[in-house]
Write a protein that holds these residues in place. Structure first.
Motif, short mmCIF file in Angstrom:
data_model
loop_
_atom_site.label_atom_id
_atom_site.label_comp_id
_atom_site.label_asym_id
_atom_site.label_seq_id
_atom_site.Cartn_x
_atom_site.Cartn_y
_atom_site.Cartn_z
N MET A 34 0.82 -1.20 0.00
CA MET A 34 0.00 0.00 0.00
C MET A 34 0.87 1.26 0.00
O MET A 34 0.46 2.30 -0.52
CB MET A 34 -0.92 -0.01 1.23
CG MET A 34 -2.02 1.03 1.20
SD MET A 34 -3.03 1.00 2.68
CE MET A 34 -3.81 -0.61 2.50
N SER A 35 2.05 1.18 0.60
CA SER A 35 2.91 2.35 0.68
C SER A 35 3.44 2.78 -0.69
O SER A 35 3.97 3.88 -0.83
CB SER A 35 4.08 2.08 1.62
OG SER A 35 4.95 1.10 1.09
N PHE A 36 3.30 1.94 -1.70
CA PHE A 36 3.73 2.28 -3.05
C PHE A 36 2.56 2.76 -3.91
O PHE A 36 2.67 2.84 -5.13
CB PHE A 36 4.40 1.08 -3.72
CG PHE A 36 5.66 0.64 -3.03
CD1 PHE A 36 6.82 1.37 -3.12
CD2 PHE A 36 5.67 -0.52 -2.28
CE1 PHE A 36 7.98 0.97 -2.48
CE2 PHE A 36 6.82 -0.94 -1.64
CZ PHE A 36 7.97 -0.19 -1.73
N THR A 37 1.42 3.06 -3.27
CA THR A 37 0.24 3.53 -3.99
C THR A 37 -0.20 4.88 -3.46
O THR A 37 0.27 5.34 -2.41
CB THR A 37 -0.93 2.54 -3.87
OG1 THR A 37 -1.45 2.58 -2.52
CG2 THR A 37 -0.48 1.12 -4.19
N ASN A 38 -1.16 5.50 -4.15
CA ASN A 38 -1.74 6.77 -3.70
C ASN A 38 -3.06 6.52 -2.96
O ASN A 38 -3.89 7.43 -2.85
CB ASN A 38 -1.99 7.69 -4.89
CG ASN A 38 -3.01 7.10 -5.87
OD1 ASN A 38 -3.30 5.90 -5.84
ND2 ASN A 38 -3.56 7.94 -6.73
N TYR A 39 -3.24 5.32 -2.43
CA TYR A 39 -4.48 4.93 -1.77
C TYR A 39 -4.84 5.92 -0.66
O TYR A 39 -4.04 6.19 0.23
CB TYR A 39 -4.32 3.53 -1.19
CG TYR A 39 -5.59 2.93 -0.61
CD1 TYR A 39 -6.78 2.96 -1.32
CD2 TYR A 39 -5.57 2.31 0.63
CE1 TYR A 39 -7.93 2.40 -0.80
CE2 TYR A 39 -6.71 1.73 1.16
CZ TYR A 39 -7.89 1.78 0.45
OH TYR A 39 -9.03 1.23 0.97
N PRO A 84 -14.45 14.38 -7.70
CA PRO A 84 -13.99 13.79 -6.44
C PRO A 84 -13.59 12.31 -6.55
O PRO A 84 -12.86 11.81 -5.70
CB PRO A 84 -15.20 13.96 -5.51
CG PRO A 84 -16.38 14.07 -6.42
CD PRO A 84 -15.87 14.75 -7.65
N GLN A 85 -14.08 11.62 -7.57
CA GLN A 85 -13.78 10.20 -7.70
C GLN A 85 -12.51 9.96 -8.50
O GLN A 85 -12.54 9.94 -9.73
CB GLN A 85 -14.96 9.45 -8.36
CG GLN A 85 -16.27 9.57 -7.59
CD GLN A 85 -17.13 10.70 -8.13
OE1 GLN A 85 -16.65 11.67 -8.71
NE2 GLN A 85 -18.44 10.58 -7.94
N GLY A 86 -11.39 9.84 -7.79
CA GLY A 86 -10.14 9.46 -8.45
C GLY A 86 -9.98 7.95 -8.40
O GLY A 86 -10.93 7.21 -8.15
N TRP A 87 -8.77 7.48 -8.65
CA TRP A 87 -8.55 6.03 -8.60
C TRP A 87 -7.17 5.73 -8.02
O TRP A 87 -6.28 6.59 -7.95
CB TRP A 87 -8.70 5.42 -10.00
CG TRP A 87 -7.73 5.93 -11.03
CD1 TRP A 87 -6.50 5.44 -11.35
CD2 TRP A 87 -7.94 7.05 -11.89
NE1 TRP A 87 -5.93 6.16 -12.36
CE2 TRP A 87 -6.79 7.17 -12.72
CE3 TRP A 87 -8.97 7.96 -12.06
CZ2 TRP A 87 -6.65 8.16 -13.67
CZ3 TRP A 87 -8.83 8.95 -13.01
CH2 TRP A 87 -7.70 9.04 -13.81
N ARG A 88 -7.02 4.50 -7.56
CA ARG A 88 -5.78 4.06 -6.95
C ARG A 88 -4.82 3.59 -8.01
O ARG A 88 -5.20 2.86 -8.92
CB ARG A 88 -6.07 2.93 -5.96
CG ARG A 88 -4.88 2.47 -5.16
CD ARG A 88 -5.27 1.48 -4.08
NE ARG A 88 -5.79 0.25 -4.64
CZ ARG A 88 -6.96 -0.26 -4.34
NH1 ARG A 88 -7.76 0.35 -3.50
NH2 ARG A 88 -7.37 -1.41 -4.86
#
Length: 436
Positions: A1-6, A178-182
């Motif tokens: 998860m630390s490698f994502t923009n989650y 407002p709806q972005g993505w991971r």
């Protein structure tokens, strides 16, 4: 998860963000039929955080379940509906109470069910709620164009393009959807942690305080616990059973109770400590005094543990060793320093390292006593008593736009810091094997 923009606005995949945008832009078609509606979450999930769904009944009496993935038929077997056709219960789903619906009103306002063409896979419409008990079928006003990878607003004519995992207006004017993505961001979260000026300076200060807090806590609680254990181990002392029972009480009480009691005692105007000693110290409002308050509270919470551990370890030391030291002319202090302490550290050395690791991540005490504050310099992200773990919590859940990816990066950094410090500590305690 630390490698994502989650994080907030980046919870789903790109396909799910498109479906959500189209479903949320649905407007009622004149003359379209309405469904009887109830809100639900999957059975076994938390009503406060579970995935939302519509339980729908068509005018013809057919049952459907609508999720972010689309609208599907719901088998009638086991379904219980009211007089108006509104579904009360259904196998595999838990309906929300009015209180739960109200608590999740923000989520429900952003929720819609896309209607997807099975042959083409395109969104042809959507289902949206009207009030608490009805939903309508409508047409989306924002539609995705796969060929150009854009979203077009049919009402305003605005074209949204994909940029930094968000849909932003073409030309750069206006707010993003407002709806972005991971998506994978590589080492960006780690780079931000060490290059962002505010965070870099804050992380350095927090790390120094974090290490001092954990080390001082272990040292102070161990020395106080050992001193009391030595006192209680004296055969001349009467009533030791009663004293030991009383001294264990702070360890027996839940930390969330003790921390809140100490927080009230440190109150500048009405707290027991200032009133008892005639002081006017702003314990929880001044950075240095707040750190002192945290250390004092943790000393109270931690010394009973070391008192128990040291009591057992002292009773395991043979009496003839101390007698031999006395015959050699060693006084009480020299006996403690040269005989008892080395033998004691053989038993408690690994426990001290474990205690250091625990206090390095002592989230409960900091959060309940000071919440990481006080915050100085006009910012509310990095507090004077923050540990790395409370900073990670604030970044993940405490802010307006939580960033789980960045908080995960901080957590990974914490892991490696604790691992290195623990490794060095275990290497030092290995030398104690010669004493044993």
């Amino acid at each position: 998860m630390s490698f994502t923009n989650y994080g907030a606005g980046h919870l789903f995949s790109k396909e799910e963000s498109i479906a959500s945008i189209e479903a949320n832009s649905v407007r009622e078609v004149e003359g379209a039929e309405r469904y009887a509606l109830n809100y639900a979450v999957p059975e076994g999930s938390d009503p406060q955080t579970g995935d939302l769904a519509y339980l729908l009944t068509s005018p013809e009496g057919e049952y459907f379940v609508g999720t972010i993935d689309g609208l599907e038929p719901l088998p009638a077997e086991g379904v219980e509906a009211g007089m108006t056709g509104r579904i009360i219960s259904a196998p595999g789903w838990v309906t929300l109470t009015p209180q739960e619906v109200n608590a999740r009103s923000a989520d429900l306002n952003e929720f819609g069910v896309p209607i997807i063409d099975e042959e083409t896979g395109e969104t042809t419409g959507g289902v949206r709620a009207v009030g608490l008990s009805e939903a309508f079928v409508g047409q989306p006003t924002r539609v995705y164009d796969e060929e150009s990878d854009t979203i077009v607003d049919r009402v305003t004519g605005t074209v949204y393009v994909a940029q930094d995992a968000q849909w932003v207006p073409e030309g750069g004017e206006g707010a993003a959807l407002p709806q972005g993505w991971r998506e994978n961001v590589g080492l960006q979260n780690y780079t931000d942690a060490f290059t962002n000026p505010t965070l870099r300076d804050g992380l350095t200060k927090i790390f120094i305080w974090n290490v001092f807090f954990a080390a001082f806590t272990v040292a102070s609680t161990f020395l106080l616990g050992m001193a009391i254990a030595l006192l209680m181990n004296d055969e001349r002392l009467k009533g030791k059973a009663i004293y030991r029972s009383l001294l264990i009480l702070p360890y027996a009480l839940p930390v969330y109770v003790t921390a809140l009691v100490w927080a009230s005692m440190f109150n500048q105007e009405f707290g027991l400590i200032n009133n008892l000693f005639g002081l006017n110290i702003n314990w929880l409002g001044d950075p240095n005094w707040a750190r002192t308050a945290v250390l004092l509270t943790n000393l109270w919470l931690g010394f009973p543990y070391w008192f128990i551990v040291c009591t057992g370890a002292l009773q395991a030391i043979p009496t003839d060793v101390r007698e031999a030291a006395a015959i050699d002319g060693a006084g009480p202090l020299r006996t403690i320093r040269s005989v008892i302490m080395p033998l004691l550290l053989v038993a408690v050395g690994p426990l001290m390292i474990a205690s250091f690791a625990f206090n390095f991540n002592n989230f409960g005490l900091i959060f309940l006593l000071t919440e990481g504050g006080p915050f100085v310099g006009g910012q509310a992200q990095i507090g004077s008593t923050d540990l790395l773990i409370t900073l990670a919590y604030r970044l993940a859940l405490g802010g307006v736009t939580p960033s789980f990816g960045f908080a995960s990066a901080i957590s990974v950094i914490i892991f490696f810091l604790v691992a290195v410090i623990s490794y060095l500590g275990f290497r030092q305690t290995k030398a104690l094997e010669d004493v044993n």
